[in-house]
Design an enzyme around this catalytic site. Structure first.
Site, mmCIF file in Angstrom:
data_model
loop_
_atom_site.group_PDB
_atom_site.id
_atom_site.type_symbol
_atom_site.label_atom_id
_atom_site.label_comp_id
_atom_site.label_asym_id
_atom_site.label_seq_id
_atom_site.Cartn_x
_atom_site.Cartn_y
_atom_site.Cartn_z
ATOM 1 N N GLY A 62 35.479 36.406 43.948
ATOM 2 C CA GLY A 62 36.348 36.425 42.762
ATOM 3 C C GLY A 62 35.545 36.819 41.532
ATOM 4 O O GLY A 62 35.779 36.344 40.426
ATOM 5 N N GLY B 124 37.177 37.849 38.338
ATOM 6 C CA GLY B 124 38.065 36.887 37.681
ATOM 7 C C GLY B 124 37.404 36.281 36.458
ATOM 8 O O GLY B 124 36.292 36.658 36.075
ATOM 9 N N ASP C 88 35.389 41.041 45.366
ATOM 10 C CA ASP C 88 36.678 40.887 44.691
ATOM 11 C C ASP C 88 37.698 41.803 45.355
ATOM 12 O O ASP C 88 37.326 42.807 45.976
ATOM 13 C CB ASP C 88 36.553 41.234 43.198
ATOM 14 C CG ASP C 88 37.637 40.539 42.387
ATOM 15 O OD1 ASP C 88 37.341 39.526 41.736
ATOM 16 O OD2 ASP C 88 38.801 41.000 42.432
ATOM 17 N N ASN D 144 38.905 41.504 50.853
ATOM 18 C CA ASN D 144 39.617 40.233 50.881
ATOM 19 C C ASN D 144 38.749 39.184 51.596
ATOM 20 O O ASN D 144 38.190 39.468 52.660
ATOM 21 C CB ASN D 144 40.922 40.470 51.661
ATOM 22 C CG ASN D 144 41.895 39.338 51.512
ATOM 23 O OD1 ASN D 144 41.498 38.170 51.507
ATOM 24 N ND2 ASN D 144 43.164 39.673 51.398
ATOM 25 N N ILE D 145 38.698 37.992 51.031
ATOM 26 C CA ILE D 145 37.877 36.946 51.678
ATOM 27 C C ILE D 145 38.507 36.472 52.994
ATOM 28 O O ILE D 145 37.899 35.701 53.724
ATOM 29 C CB ILE D 145 37.649 35.728 50.744
ATOM 30 C CG1 ILE D 145 38.976 35.212 50.185
ATOM 31 C CG2 ILE D 145 36.680 36.083 49.633
ATOM 32 C CD1 ILE D 145 38.865 33.865 49.521
ATOM 33 N N TYR E 88 48.572 24.717 44.907
ATOM 34 C CA TYR E 88 47.196 24.923 44.441
ATOM 35 C C TYR E 88 46.410 23.600 44.438
ATOM 36 O O TYR E 88 45.268 23.535 44.904
ATOM 37 C CB TYR E 88 47.273 25.516 43.027
ATOM 38 C CG TYR E 88 45.979 25.700 42.300
ATOM 39 C CD1 TYR E 88 45.134 26.766 42.590
ATOM 40 C CD2 TYR E 88 45.602 24.834 41.267
ATOM 41 C CE1 TYR E 88 43.959 26.952 41.883
ATOM 42 C CE2 TYR E 88 44.435 25.013 40.550
ATOM 43 C CZ TYR E 88 43.618 26.072 40.862
ATOM 44 O OH TYR E 88 42.458 26.253 40.159
ATOM 45 N N LYS F 6 43.150 22.684 46.681
ATOM 46 C CA LYS F 6 41.858 22.308 46.097
ATOM 47 C C LYS F 6 41.384 20.966 46.649
ATOM 48 O O LYS F 6 40.213 20.793 46.983
ATOM 49 C CB LYS F 6 41.954 22.265 44.566
ATOM 50 C CG LYS F 6 42.106 23.636 43.912
ATOM 51 C CD LYS F 6 40.826 24.444 44.011
ATOM 52 C CE LYS F 6 40.908 25.784 43.306
ATOM 53 N NZ LYS F 6 39.717 26.614 43.510
ATOM 54 N N ILE G 34 40.657 26.133 31.236
ATOM 55 C CA ILE G 34 39.484 26.794 30.638
ATOM 56 C C ILE G 34 39.970 27.880 29.674
ATOM 57 O O ILE G 34 40.901 28.628 29.990
ATOM 58 C CB ILE G 34 38.592 27.421 31.735
ATOM 59 C CG1 ILE G 34 38.094 26.315 32.676
ATOM 60 C CG2 ILE G 34 37.416 28.167 31.122
ATOM 61 C CD1 ILE G 34 37.319 26.836 33.881
HETATM 62 N N1 SER Z 1 43.766 26.416 35.187
HETATM 63 C C1 SER Z 1 44.318 26.205 36.496
HETATM 64 C C2 SER Z 1 45.746 26.561 36.542
HETATM 65 O O1 SER Z 1 46.402 26.456 35.543
HETATM 66 C C3 SER Z 1 44.173 24.775 36.901
HETATM 67 O O2 SER Z 1 42.905 24.570 37.445
HETATM 68 O O3 SER Z 1 46.215 26.882 37.593
#
Ligand code: SER
Length: 340
Positions: free
Chosen positions: A10, A13, A35, A54-55, A154, A158, A194
């Site tokens: 990635g 990204g 990537d 692709n991974i 997601y 994780k 982030i």
């Molecule tokens: N920033 C991420 C998201 O919004 C959450 O880890 O999917």
């Protein structure tokens, strides 16, 4: 002789970019990127090689395995939370099967090198699931072991991959004659949202904060999809990269966990907008709530406890909300859009 490299998946990204930028500045010259798309020139110029693929493609990973000796893997490739809700099965494939492939590559490499391969995994506050807004406000800063009831694909991905990392690190094939304990040196951080001055996220649910500030800098209108009182933790990309580097540099025997919370500041969307207006008084933001995305944010904690990261590897954020704007976001975003 195979070349010894550091692999970043990635790489094109947001965090991939931040990592390349920082590691390159520190003089690391043996970065290899993977990537789905050919990374931009910035990344290409700062890496030894970039592989497009692709991974999930085992042939690609086999080629990497044959060609390079890998000392560390930063596995950043993932489908973020909003995108994952539209394609949950694909998200599961990329986020879980992809991670399994990379952990397996790390194990093969470690076995053939006869020494550990460090593995960094970006986990997320999405692993938490607060059942109601009242419980969210009562819960305060939550610890790593609290509320691990993710409500998104997601978040499920994780959380499970954190366990996979523990499995590869400590329990891999425990019934076989060979001892693989410690060969994959798995380390993970549960990131808050982030905010980068250089790039925009794609497909996340915490995207409203970075989108708001980039829109203001470009003089564009922005519809914020969460309520003004919506609150989750955030940090700058500078701090996210600092955290990765601190954790990866920590001696293994100082780490008491494989997965750590970290935090910097946690304004509500309304407080973030108020701060933004100090710098862009004309910022044109309307709160147009998307109930479904809002419900995801409501399930994420308003605050996390990061005592263990502070204690084990000296974590401390450089930027609080004020400094994030004055020392990082505003100067870098202004110069970015002035020059584009
Ligand atoms: N920033 C991420 C998201 O919004 C959450 O880890 O999917």
């Amino acid at each position: 002789m195979r070349k010894t490299v550091i692999l970043i998946t990635g790489v094109n990204g947001e965090i991939g970019h931040g990592l390349v930028r920082s590691l390159h500045k520190e003089g690391v010259t043996n970065l290899i990127g993977v990537d789905l798309n050919m990374p931009d020139e910035y990344v290409q110029e700062r890496t030894q090689d970039c592989l497009v693929g692709n991974i999930l493609d085992k042939n690609l990973l086999e080629r990497i395995n044959a060609q390079y000796e890998i000392e560390a893997i930063y596995h950043m490739a993932a489908l973020l939370s909003t995108r994952a809700e539209f394609s949950p099965v694909i998200a599961h494939e990329v986020n879980v099967d992809g991670t399994l492939n990379l952990l397996d590559l790390a194990m093969e490499q470690a076995q053939s090198r006869g020494k550990p391969v460090k593995f960094f995994f970006p986990s997320s506050i999405a692993v938490y699931g607060l059942p109601s807004l009242s419980e969210k406000s009562e819960a305060g800063a939550i610890h790593e072991d609290d509320y691990r009831y993710p409500q998104t694909m997601y978040g499920c991905n994780k959380l499970y991959c954190e366990s996979l990392g523990d499995y590869y690190g400590y329990y891999y094939k425990r019934l076989s004659a060979t001892d693989s304990k410690g060969l994959v040196d798995f380390r993970a951080i549960r990131f808050p949202g982030i905010i980068s001055a250089q790039t925009l996220p794609a497909g996340g649910t915490s995207d409203y904060a970075p989108e708001m500030i980039h829109a203001a800098a470009k003089g564009e209108h922005y519809d914020c999809f969460v309520r003004e009182d919506a609150t989750i933790p955030f940090m700058t990309m500078t701090d996210a990269i600092l955290a990765i580097e601190l954790l990866m540099a920590a001696p293994q025997n100082t780490l008491t966990q494989t997965v750590y919370n970290i935090k910097a500041f946690n304004p509500s969307a309304g407080e973030f907008f108020t701060k933004l207006k100090e710098y862009f008084p004309e910022a044109d933001v309307k709160f147009v709530i998307n109930d479904n995305r809002q419900s995801i944010i409501d399930s994420w904690p308003a605050d996390v406890n990061d005592d263990q990261a502070r204690q084990d590897w000296g974590w401390s954020a450089i930027h609080d909300l004020d400094k994030a704007f004055s020392d990082y976001l505003i100067p870098e975003i202004r110069s970015r859009y002035e020059h584009s």
